[in-house]
Design an enzyme around this catalytic site. Structure first.
Site, mmCIF file in Angstrom:
data_model
loop_
_atom_site.group_PDB
_atom_site.id
_atom_site.type_symbol
_atom_site.label_atom_id
_atom_site.label_comp_id
_atom_site.label_asym_id
_atom_site.label_seq_id
_atom_site.Cartn_x
_atom_site.Cartn_y
_atom_site.Cartn_z
ATOM 1 N N GLU A 179 1.118 -4.649 13.482
ATOM 2 C CA GLU A 179 -0.059 -4.798 14.353
ATOM 3 C C GLU A 179 -0.568 -6.232 14.344
ATOM 4 O OE1 GLU A 179 -3.389 -2.288 13.338
ATOM 5 O OE2 GLU A 179 -4.391 -2.672 15.244
ATOM 6 N N ARG B 116 0.809 -1.219 0.000
ATOM 7 C CA ARG B 116 0.000 0.000 0.000
ATOM 8 C C ARG B 116 0.843 1.270 0.000
ATOM 9 N NH1 ARG B 116 -3.406 -0.996 4.909
ATOM 10 N NH2 ARG B 116 -2.470 -3.047 5.076
HETATM 11 O O1 LIG Z 1 2.875 0.455 11.668
HETATM 12 P P1 LIG Z 1 2.775 -1.026 11.405
HETATM 13 O O2 LIG Z 1 2.232 -1.783 12.586
HETATM 14 O O3 LIG Z 1 4.052 -1.592 10.912
HETATM 15 O O4 LIG Z 1 1.652 -1.222 10.288
HETATM 16 C C1 LIG Z 1 1.564 -0.433 9.143
HETATM 17 C C2 LIG Z 1 1.825 -1.225 7.912
HETATM 18 O O5 LIG Z 1 0.848 -2.267 7.779
HETATM 19 C C3 LIG Z 1 0.315 -2.236 6.469
HETATM 20 O O6 LIG Z 1 1.040 -3.014 5.575
HETATM 21 P P2 LIG Z 1 0.975 -4.610 5.486
HETATM 22 O O7 LIG Z 1 2.246 -5.156 6.070
HETATM 23 O O8 LIG Z 1 -0.319 -5.083 6.041
HETATM 24 O O9 LIG Z 1 1.104 -4.898 3.939
HETATM 25 P P3 LIG Z 1 0.346 -4.437 2.620
HETATM 26 O O10 LIG Z 1 0.718 -2.988 2.381
HETATM 27 O O11 LIG Z 1 0.956 -5.342 1.599
HETATM 28 O O12 LIG Z 1 -1.152 -4.608 2.791
HETATM 29 C C4 LIG Z 1 0.392 -0.781 6.076
HETATM 30 O O13 LIG Z 1 0.335 -0.595 4.678
HETATM 31 C C5 LIG Z 1 1.705 -0.354 6.663
HETATM 32 O O14 LIG Z 1 2.808 -0.615 5.806
HETATM 33 N N1 LIG Z 2 -5.583 -1.269 11.526
HETATM 34 C C1 LIG Z 2 -5.002 -1.201 10.325
HETATM 35 N N2 LIG Z 2 -5.702 -0.839 9.233
HETATM 36 C C2 LIG Z 2 -5.110 -0.769 8.013
HETATM 37 N N3 LIG Z 2 -3.814 -1.048 7.821
HETATM 38 C C3 LIG Z 2 -3.082 -1.405 8.877
HETATM 39 N N4 LIG Z 2 -1.778 -1.739 8.991
HETATM 40 C C4 LIG Z 2 -1.544 -2.046 10.273
HETATM 41 N N5 LIG Z 2 -2.639 -1.904 11.018
HETATM 42 C C5 LIG Z 2 -3.628 -1.508 10.159
#
Ligand SMILES: O=P(O)(O)OC[C@H]1O[C@H](OP(=O)(O)OP(=O)(O)O)[C@H](O)[C@@H]1O
Ligand SMILES: Nc1ncnc2[nH]cnc12
Length: 170
Positions: free
Chosen positions: A95, A58
């Site tokens: 998270e 993302r």
């Molecule tokens: O602050 P944090 O606890 O590290 O969480 C935030 C991260 O989590 C999500 O990515 P995710 O790893 O879910 O991957 P994606 O972008 O491929 O959906 C989001 O896009 C951030 O990169």
């Molecule tokens: N609660 C949340 N919603 C969307 N993206 C996330 N990445 C980590 N935590 C998230």
């Protein structure tokens, strides 16, 4: 611009207890998407940046248009097994699990001021790992830009010394 109205809350995704902030309604609205990129670009227009880096997947959605808007190199930070050349890597918790980020060893020039971009700041694990990758390569983190900050998870505390900019805080 009411960005809040374009963020959908999805309870218990991807795990029970997580309130997932779904940005797909915002991505589907070109005016709102463009507004977000313009706000980030305005904030960093005079920051003397050398590059923009972002974690898949993302983070790429916001970093790519921002890099074009600011006329800067874009550096992808990817999950294991995706980048074809030699990489630096860093393992981290988020998270709802743990993961690892990689960056090509020549992704960032020594001394470059790099802006890190992501959609969501939750625990800060992803951004902290991204910062370590930039610093391992000899760059410096000039700032961290997010669409959404989940303030109740305290992610900023994991980014000490970094400038943090977020458009929406929950
Ligand atoms: O602050 P944090 O606890 O590290 O969480 C935030 C991260 O989590 C999500 O990515 P995710 O790893 O879910 O991957 P994606 O972008 O491929 O959906 C989001 O896009 C951030 O990169
Ligand atoms: N609660 C949340 N919603 C969307 N993206 C996330 N990445 C980590 N935590 C998230």
């Amino acid at each position: 611009m009411d960005l809040n109205a374009l963020i959908r809350d999805v309870p218990d995704f991807p795990k029970p207890g997580v309130l997932f902030k779904d940005i797909t309604p915002l991505l589907a609205d070109p005016k709102a998407f463009g507004y977000v990129v313009a706000r980030m670009a305005a904030h960093y227009a005079k920051a003397s940046l050398g590059a923009i880096a972002a974690a898949e997947a993302r983070g790429f959605l916001f970093a790519a248009p921002l890099a074009l808007e600011l006329n800067l190199p874009l550096v992808p930070l990817r999950k294991p097994g995706k980048l074809p050349y030699k990489t630096h890597s860093f393992r981290y918790d988020l998270e709802y699990g743990s993961a690892e980020l990689h960056m090509h060893i020549d992704g960032v020039a020594a001394g470059a001021r790099v802006l890190l971009v992501d959609d969501v700041l939750a625990t800060g694990g992803t951004m902290a790992a991204a910062g370590k990758l930039i610093e391992q390569a000899g760059g410096t983190v000039a700032g961290c830009a997010f669409l959404i900050e989940l303030g109740f998870l305290g992610g900023r505390a994991h980014l000490p010394g970094y400038e943090v900019f977020s458009l929406l805080t929950y």
